[in-house]
Design a protein around this motif. Structure first.
Motif, PDB file in Angstrom:
ATOM      1  N   SER A 283       7.513  40.997   2.802  1.00 29.02           N
ATOM      2  CA  SER A 283       8.152  42.272   2.433  1.00 29.02           C
ATOM      3  C   SER A 283       7.965  43.284   3.536  1.00 29.02           C
ATOM      4  O   SER A 283       7.215  43.141   4.433  1.00 29.02           O
ATOM      5  CB  SER A 283       7.570  42.799   1.139  1.00 29.02           C
ATOM      6  OG  SER A 283       6.191  42.985   1.212  1.00 29.02           O
TER       7      SER A 283
ATOM      8  N   ASN B 285      -3.501  40.728  -8.526  1.00 31.11           N
ATOM      9  CA  ASN B 285      -2.764  40.955  -7.285  1.00 31.11           C
ATOM     10  C   ASN B 285      -2.229  39.669  -6.685  1.00 31.11           C
ATOM     11  O   ASN B 285      -2.910  38.662  -6.660  1.00 31.11           O
ATOM     12  CB  ASN B 285      -3.650  41.628  -6.237  1.00 31.11           C
ATOM     13  CG  ASN B 285      -3.942  43.060  -6.564  1.00 31.11           C
ATOM     14  OD1 ASN B 285      -3.168  43.709  -7.243  1.00 31.11           O
ATOM     15  ND2 ASN B 285      -5.049  43.567  -6.078  1.00 31.11           N
TER      16      ASN B 285
ATOM     17  N   VAL C 247      -0.409  40.210  -3.608  1.00 31.99           N
ATOM     18  CA  VAL C 247       0.086  40.822  -2.388  1.00 31.99           C
ATOM     19  C   VAL C 247      -0.975  40.647  -1.316  1.00 31.99           C
ATOM     20  O   VAL C 247      -2.086  41.166  -1.430  1.00 31.99           O
ATOM     21  CB  VAL C 247       0.389  42.326  -2.578  1.00 31.99           C
ATOM     22  CG1 VAL C 247       0.868  42.946  -1.268  1.00 31.99           C
ATOM     23  CG2 VAL C 247       1.407  42.531  -3.680  1.00 31.99           C
TER      24      VAL C 247
ATOM     25  N   ASP D 120      -2.055  41.350   2.496  1.00 38.71           N
ATOM     26  CA  ASP D 120      -1.796  42.216   3.636  1.00 38.71           C
ATOM     27  C   ASP D 120      -2.392  41.559   4.874  1.00 38.71           C
ATOM     28  O   ASP D 120      -3.606  41.356   4.955  1.00 38.71           O
ATOM     29  CB  ASP D 120      -2.417  43.583   3.399  1.00 38.71           C
ATOM     30  CG  ASP D 120      -2.071  44.582   4.487  1.00 38.71           C
ATOM     31  OD1 ASP D 120      -1.564  44.180   5.554  1.00 38.71           O
ATOM     32  OD2 ASP D 120      -2.319  45.784   4.268  1.00 38.71           O
TER      33      ASP D 120
ATOM     34  N   GLU E 294       2.587  41.213   3.236  1.00 41.89           N
ATOM     35  CA  GLU E 294       2.861  42.474   3.910  1.00 41.89           C
ATOM     36  C   GLU E 294       2.259  42.466   5.309  1.00 41.89           C
ATOM     37  O   GLU E 294       1.231  41.829   5.545  1.00 41.89           O
ATOM     38  CB  GLU E 294       2.277  43.641   3.122  1.00 41.89           C
ATOM     39  CG  GLU E 294       2.928  43.849   1.779  1.00 41.89           C
ATOM     40  CD  GLU E 294       2.368  45.031   1.024  1.00 41.89           C
ATOM     41  OE1 GLU E 294       1.273  45.515   1.372  1.00 41.89           O
ATOM     42  OE2 GLU E 294       3.031  45.470   0.064  1.00 41.89           O
TER      43      GLU E 294
ATOM     44  N   ASP F 271      -4.793  47.611  -4.424  1.00 43.82           N
ATOM     45  CA  ASP F 271      -3.402  47.200  -4.550  1.00 43.82           C
ATOM     46  C   ASP F 271      -3.010  45.950  -3.767  1.00 43.82           C
ATOM     47  O   ASP F 271      -1.864  45.544  -3.799  1.00 43.82           O
ATOM     48  CB  ASP F 271      -2.474  48.351  -4.157  1.00 43.82           C
ATOM     49  CG  ASP F 271      -2.696  48.809  -2.723  1.00 43.82           C
ATOM     50  OD1 ASP F 271      -3.733  48.464  -2.138  1.00 43.82           O
ATOM     51  OD2 ASP F 271      -1.826  49.525  -2.194  1.00 43.82           O
ATOM     52  N   HIS F 272      -3.961  45.334  -3.059  1.00 47.28           N
ATOM     53  CA  HIS F 272      -3.614  44.123  -2.322  1.00 47.28           C
ATOM     54  C   HIS F 272      -4.863  43.332  -1.934  1.00 47.28           C
ATOM     55  O   HIS F 272      -5.983  43.754  -2.192  1.00 47.28           O
ATOM     56  CB  HIS F 272      -2.779  44.460  -1.083  1.00 47.28           C
ATOM     57  CG  HIS F 272      -3.503  45.277  -0.059  1.00 47.28           C
ATOM     58  ND1 HIS F 272      -3.498  46.639  -0.053  1.00 47.28           N
ATOM     59  CD2 HIS F 272      -4.268  44.913   0.991  1.00 47.28           C
ATOM     60  CE1 HIS F 272      -4.230  47.084   0.953  1.00 47.28           C
ATOM     61  NE2 HIS F 272      -4.707  46.051   1.598  1.00 47.28           N
TER      62      HIS F 272
ATOM     63  N   ARG G 119       3.683  38.173  -2.404  1.00 48.18           N
ATOM     64  CA  ARG G 119       4.282  38.962  -1.332  1.00 48.18           C
ATOM     65  C   ARG G 119       3.329  38.994  -0.147  1.00 48.18           C
ATOM     66  O   ARG G 119       2.120  39.086  -0.324  1.00 48.18           O
ATOM     67  CB  ARG G 119       4.539  40.394  -1.777  1.00 48.18           C
ATOM     68  CG  ARG G 119       5.770  40.572  -2.586  1.00 48.18           C
ATOM     69  CD  ARG G 119       6.168  42.027  -2.750  1.00 48.18           C
ATOM     70  NE  ARG G 119       5.180  42.969  -2.263  1.00 48.18           N
ATOM     71  CZ  ARG G 119       4.724  44.020  -2.948  1.00 48.18           C
ATOM     72  NH1 ARG G 119       5.168  44.249  -4.151  1.00 48.18           N
ATOM     73  NH2 ARG G 119       3.836  44.831  -2.434  1.00 48.18           N
TER      74      ARG G 119
END
Length: 96
Positions: A96, A38, A40, A42, A74, A10-11, A72
């Motif tokens: 985020s 993806n 995102v 992290d 994170e 997911d990232h 994004r």
């Protein structure tokens, strides 16, 4: 000083330093990683950040926008947020 980006389900997990020494390789790795679905990143495992790290984030953001993706960020490290505040760019970072 090393840094890397690993794709998970997911990232994209960034590890190591986001500094002048690693900026160009991180920019390139992140751009390559954006070719997947993806967008995102992290940053929980980032150990050090300088202003070059901000430049990398904006580079990724620019590429994501040209690909029609929303980037994004994170788990930004505290020193990244502090740098963004000093430079007055907090509002335009996709945190985020």
């Amino acid at each position: 000083m090393t840094a890397s980006i690993q794709r998970t389900d997911d990232h994209l997990a960034v590890t190591g330093d986001m500094t002048l020494e690693t900026a160009s390789s991180l920019l390139e790795s992140g751009v390559s990683a954006l070719s997947g679905s993806n967008a995102v990143f992290d940053l929980a495992a980032v150990t050090d950040v300088d202003s070059s790290g901000l430049a990398v984030l904006f580079g990724w953001q620019r590429v994501a926008q040209t690909q029609g993706k929303t980037l994004r960020i994170e788990n930004p490290p505290h020193n990244l947020i502090s740098l963004a505040e000093v430079y007055g760019v907090t509002e335009i970072l996709p945190i985020s």
